[in-house]
Design a protein around this motif. Structure first.
Motif, short mmCIF file in Angstrom:
data_model
loop_
_atom_site.label_atom_id
_atom_site.label_comp_id
_atom_site.label_asym_id
_atom_site.label_seq_id
_atom_site.Cartn_x
_atom_site.Cartn_y
_atom_site.Cartn_z
N GLY A 132 1.04 -1.15 -0.45
CA GLY A 132 0.22 0.04 0.39
C GLY A 132 1.19 1.42 -0.02
O GLY A 132 1.85 1.39 0.50
N HIS A 133 0.56 2.44 -0.49
CA HIS A 133 0.90 3.56 -0.46
C HIS A 133 -0.34 4.67 0.00
O HIS A 133 -1.67 4.19 0.03
N SER A 134 0.80 5.58 0.90
CA SER A 134 0.01 6.62 1.84
C SER A 134 0.47 7.88 1.40
O SER A 134 1.86 7.92 1.86
N TYR A 135 0.17 8.86 1.12
CA TYR A 135 0.58 9.74 0.61
C TYR A 135 -0.63 11.18 1.62
O TYR A 135 -1.59 10.83 1.74
N GLN A 136 0.36 12.14 2.29
CA GLN A 136 -0.61 13.52 2.68
C GLN A 136 -0.65 14.28 1.27
O GLN A 136 -0.51 13.98 0.58
#
Length: 184
Positions: A119-123
């Motif tokens: 998974g990728h998580s970005y602000q």
């Protein structure tokens, strides 16, 4: 005395037909329901699934149909049972892989996972640029392409769910000082 006219063969034939008939309904509803139940948090606007997820669910249901049809055609022989078990395991794997893919837009972040990746998580502050493809090639929907500071990008197709959040996305990008580059 009445004898049992329906054997195992008939039960699996009916099961196969029942799965086949209900598959379109399940393929349309199950991916979004599953993604929203597994990945939804209070800050999420919505959890999307990509088109390939629907295909993976379809493959899973097709494998269930094949497994039960083989049991019906081969009258529950030992070989048919092994093939049916293999089909059920492969269908379960297909459902598992499809269920891991999602895109979540939230107040503070964008999270996504492709089928075979972590998974990728970005602000929102990690968004470098956004490109909107207003008039894509034939047979495609308009889409947003989010480019992140680490080089990754996310293609978000404008399907029936996204227009309801378009203003929220535009507002959030405006807060971050990011203009949407419209491609015609």
């Amino acid at each position: 005395m009445m004898s049992n006219q329906f054997g195992k063969r008939h039960v699996f034939m009916v099961l196969s037909i029942l799965i086949l008939v209900t598959t379109p309904l399940f393929v349309l509803l199950l991916p979004n329901w599953n993604a929203n139940n597994v990945y939804h948090t209070p800050s999420n606007w919505y959890v999307f699934v990509k088109g390939s997820t629907y295909g993976m669910y379809g493959v899973g249901f097709l494998l269930l149909v094949i497994g039960s049809a083989i049991l019906a055609m081969l009258d529950c022989s030992r070989k048919a049972i092994y093939i049916a078990i293999l089909c059920v395991v492969l269908a379960g794997s297909s459902f598992y892989v499809a269920g891991r893919q999602y895109i979540a837009l939230a107040d503070d972040s964008i999270k996504y996972r492709d089928m075979f990746s972590k998974g990728h998580s970005y602000q929102w502050s990690d968004v470098e640029s956004v490109q909107y493809n207003k008039y894509p090639p034939e047979n495609e929907f308009p889409s947003y392409v989010f480019h992140f500071t680490d080089g990754h990008s996310l293609n978000l197709v404008e399907n029936r769910q996204l227009p309801a959040m378009r203003e929220s996305v535009k507002h959030r990008l405006k807060m971050e000082g990011i203009a949407i580059d419209v491609k015609y």
